[in-house]
Design a protein around this motif. Structure first.
Motif, PDB file in Angstrom:
ATOM      1  N   VAL A 138       0.828  -1.204   0.000  1.00 20.30           N
ATOM      2  CA  VAL A 138       0.000   0.000   0.000  1.00 20.30           C
ATOM      3  C   VAL A 138       0.867   1.260   0.000  1.00 20.30           C
ATOM      4  CG1 VAL A 138      -1.734   1.285   1.310  1.00 20.30           C
ATOM      5  CG2 VAL A 138      -1.888  -1.187   1.143  1.00 20.30           C
ATOM      6  N   ASP A 139       1.961   1.250   0.728  1.00 18.68           N
ATOM      7  CA  ASP A 139       2.817   2.436   0.784  1.00 18.68           C
ATOM      8  C   ASP A 139       3.432   2.743  -0.578  1.00 18.68           C
ATOM      9  OD1 ASP A 139       2.330   2.949   3.473  1.00 18.68           O
ATOM     10  OD2 ASP A 139       3.947   1.597   4.117  1.00 18.68           O
ATOM     11  N   THR A 140       3.794   1.711  -1.323  1.00 18.17           N
ATOM     12  CA  THR A 140       4.341   1.918  -2.663  1.00 18.17           C
ATOM     13  C   THR A 140       3.283   2.504  -3.589  1.00 18.17           C
ATOM     14  OG1 THR A 140       5.821   0.045  -2.348  1.00 18.17           O
ATOM     15  CG2 THR A 140       5.497   0.786  -4.601  1.00 18.17           C
ATOM     16  N   PRO A 152      -6.791  13.051  -6.160  1.00 15.90           N
ATOM     17  CA  PRO A 152      -7.945  12.196  -5.852  1.00 15.90           C
ATOM     18  C   PRO A 152      -7.558  10.716  -5.714  1.00 15.90           C
ATOM     19  CG  PRO A 152      -8.515  13.746  -7.579  1.00 15.90           C
ATOM     20  CD  PRO A 152      -7.035  13.871  -7.357  1.00 15.90           C
ATOM     21  N   LEU A 153      -6.613  10.272  -6.532  1.00 14.26           N
ATOM     22  CA  LEU A 153      -6.151   8.890  -6.431  1.00 14.26           C
ATOM     23  C   LEU A 153      -5.381   8.679  -5.132  1.00 14.26           C
ATOM     24  CD1 LEU A 153      -5.925   6.106  -7.725  1.00 14.26           C
ATOM     25  CD2 LEU A 153      -3.911   6.917  -8.959  1.00 14.26           C
ATOM     26  N   VAL A 154      -4.558   9.649  -4.750  1.00 13.45           N
ATOM     27  CA  VAL A 154      -3.819   9.560  -3.484  1.00 13.45           C
ATOM     28  C   VAL A 154      -4.804   9.434  -2.324  1.00 13.45           C
ATOM     29  CG1 VAL A 154      -2.261  10.760  -1.901  1.00 13.45           C
ATOM     30  CG2 VAL A 154      -1.835  10.847  -4.353  1.00 13.45           C
ATOM     31  N   LEU A 155      -5.822  10.241  -2.342  1.00 14.30           N
ATOM     32  CA  LEU A 155      -6.825  10.210  -1.279  1.00 14.30           C
ATOM     33  C   LEU A 155      -7.546   8.867  -1.250  1.00 14.30           C
ATOM     34  CD1 LEU A 155      -8.296  11.736   0.968  1.00 14.30           C
ATOM     35  CD2 LEU A 155      -9.884  12.581  -0.761  1.00 14.30           C
ATOM     36  N   ALA A 156      -7.907   8.348  -2.415  1.00 14.13           N
ATOM     37  CA  ALA A 156      -8.592   7.053  -2.478  1.00 14.13           C
ATOM     38  C   ALA A 156      -7.703   5.936  -1.936  1.00 14.13           C
ATOM     39  CB  ALA A 156      -9.014   6.751  -3.916  1.00 14.13           C
ATOM     40  N   VAL A 157      -6.405   5.954  -2.269  1.00 14.37           N
ATOM     41  CA  VAL A 157      -5.472   4.942  -1.757  1.00 14.37           C
ATOM     42  C   VAL A 157      -5.340   5.073  -0.245  1.00 14.37           C
ATOM     43  CG1 VAL A 157      -3.067   4.179  -1.755  1.00 14.37           C
ATOM     44  CG2 VAL A 157      -4.187   4.727  -3.911  1.00 14.37           C
ATOM     45  N   ALA A 158      -5.173   6.298   0.234  1.00 10.31           N
ATOM     46  CA  ALA A 158      -4.995   6.527   1.666  1.00 10.31           C
ATOM     47  C   ALA A 158      -6.228   6.087   2.455  1.00 10.31           C
ATOM     48  CB  ALA A 158      -4.701   7.998   1.926  1.00 10.31           C
ATOM     49  N   GLN A 159      -7.401   6.311   1.913  1.00  8.27           N
ATOM     50  CA  GLN A 159      -8.624   5.932   2.616  1.00  8.27           C
ATOM     51  C   GLN A 159      -8.777   4.425   2.724  1.00  8.27           C
ATOM     52  OE1 GLN A 159     -11.476   8.067   0.243  1.00  8.27           O
ATOM     53  NE2 GLN A 159     -11.538   9.788   1.672  1.00  8.27           N
ATOM     54  N   ARG A 160      -8.231   3.686   1.772  1.00  6.84           N
ATOM     55  CA  ARG A 160      -8.338   2.224   1.803  1.00  6.84           C
ATOM     56  C   ARG A 160      -7.164   1.561   2.512  1.00  6.84           C
ATOM     57  NH1 ARG A 160     -11.038   4.223  -1.874  1.00  6.84           N
ATOM     58  NH2 ARG A 160     -12.894   3.330  -2.789  1.00  6.84           N
ATOM     59  N   SER A 161      -6.239   2.351   2.973  1.00 13.97           N
ATOM     60  CA  SER A 161      -5.068   1.803   3.648  1.00 13.97           C
ATOM     61  C   SER A 161      -5.206   1.994   5.157  1.00 13.97           C
ATOM     62  CB  SER A 161      -3.805   2.502   3.141  1.00 13.97           C
ATOM     63  OG  SER A 161      -3.807   3.846   3.592  1.00 13.97           O
ATOM     64  N   GLN A 162      -4.163   1.651   5.845  1.00 13.39           N
ATOM     65  CA  GLN A 162      -4.147   1.816   7.296  1.00 13.39           C
ATOM     66  C   GLN A 162      -3.545   3.149   7.709  1.00 13.39           C
ATOM     67  OE1 GLN A 162      -5.596  -0.353   9.388  1.00 13.39           O
ATOM     68  NE2 GLN A 162      -6.249  -1.418   7.550  1.00 13.39           N
ATOM     69  N   HIS A 163      -3.402   4.079   6.760  1.00  8.85           N
ATOM     70  CA  HIS A 163      -2.845   5.388   7.080  1.00  8.85           C
ATOM     71  C   HIS A 163      -3.792   6.156   7.989  1.00  8.85           C
ATOM     72  CE1 HIS A 163      -0.363   4.878   3.318  1.00  8.85           C
ATOM     73  NE2 HIS A 163       0.532   5.249   4.208  1.00  8.85           N
ATOM     74  N   ASP A 164      -3.208   6.858   8.915  1.00 10.35           N
ATOM     75  CA  ASP A 164      -3.969   7.714   9.814  1.00 10.35           C
ATOM     76  C   ASP A 164      -4.357   8.971   9.042  1.00 10.35           C
ATOM     77  OD1 ASP A 164      -5.011   9.208  11.855  1.00 10.35           O
ATOM     78  OD2 ASP A 164      -3.194   9.241  13.073  1.00 10.35           O
ATOM     79  N   PRO A 165      -5.641   9.345   9.033  1.00 13.56           N
ATOM     80  CA  PRO A 165      -6.061  10.538   8.288  1.00 13.56           C
ATOM     81  C   PRO A 165      -5.300  11.801   8.699  1.00 13.56           C
ATOM     82  CG  PRO A 165      -7.974   9.308   9.012  1.00 13.56           C
ATOM     83  CD  PRO A 165      -6.778   8.653   9.634  1.00 13.56           C
TER      84      PRO A 165
END
Length: 187
Positions: A138-140, A152-165
């Motif tokens: 996910v980080d890659t 928008p793609l960065v946001l979509a990836v971040a929302q589906r990952s374990q990243h803290d908002p």
């Protein structure tokens, strides 16, 4: 293709579909794709691929001694062969499978997968993103999307990952506030 369904039901490694008769499989690849006709099953097949001949390792006969089962480059060759056939059959329907083939090769082609995602609309991209994130780091994917300046793609990836908002929302807000794409590259 009854082979794939039987392998799945009986929990047999799907890599055997290729390894049983590699030359025949590659020669009949378009027919294989038409018979399977199920993107989810093709995704499972692509993720099962590895550089090993399972007919010599996992499913070797009892009478045979140990033999070399490594097949360097097998995964990449099959993944490269699958993509053009998928593109010809139905690129929209088989988009998840094309992404899976890019991610499952060694090394994974995350930038190539992200380029396939870019032209899609937000709704279609969000649906397909799950298939990209499952077999990949996910980080890659997140860093590649950042490098493409596709917020928008960065946001979509971040929302589906374990990243803290709290980690990504502030940075994305600052990048979004920058008016010029040229300036974003130098920030």
């Amino acid at each position: 293709m009854p082979w794939c369904y039987r392998c799945r039901v009986n929990r047999i490694d799907l890599n055997i579909v290729h390894d049983h008769a590699p030359a025949a499989y590659m020669a009949d690849l378009p027919e294989f794709m038409r018979q399977v006709n199920d993107p989810d099953l093709l995704n499972l097949f692509a993720t099962a691929l590895r550089d090993e001949d399972v007919t010599k390792s996992m499913y070797a006969g009892m009478d045979g001694g140990p033999s070399e089962s490594k097949c360097p480059g097998e995964t990449n060759a099959v993944c490269r062969a699958l993509r053009p056939v998928l593109q010809l059959l139905d690129p929209q329907r088989y988009m998840p499978t094309m992404l899976t083939t890019l991610v499952c090769q060694s090394p994974a082609d995350i930038p190539g997968a992200m380029q396939l995602l870019s032209p899609l609309g937000a709704e279609a991209r969000d649906a397909v993103l799950t298939y990209l994130l499952y077999p990949s780091d996910v980080d890659t994917v997140y860093n590649t999307a950042l490098g493409m300046y596709d917020l928008p793609l960065v946001l979509a990836v971040a929302q589906r990952s374990q990243h803290d908002p709290r980690e990504y929302l502030t940075a994305l807000g600052e990048l979004h506030a920058i008016a010029s794409d040229e300036y974003r590259r130098y920030k």
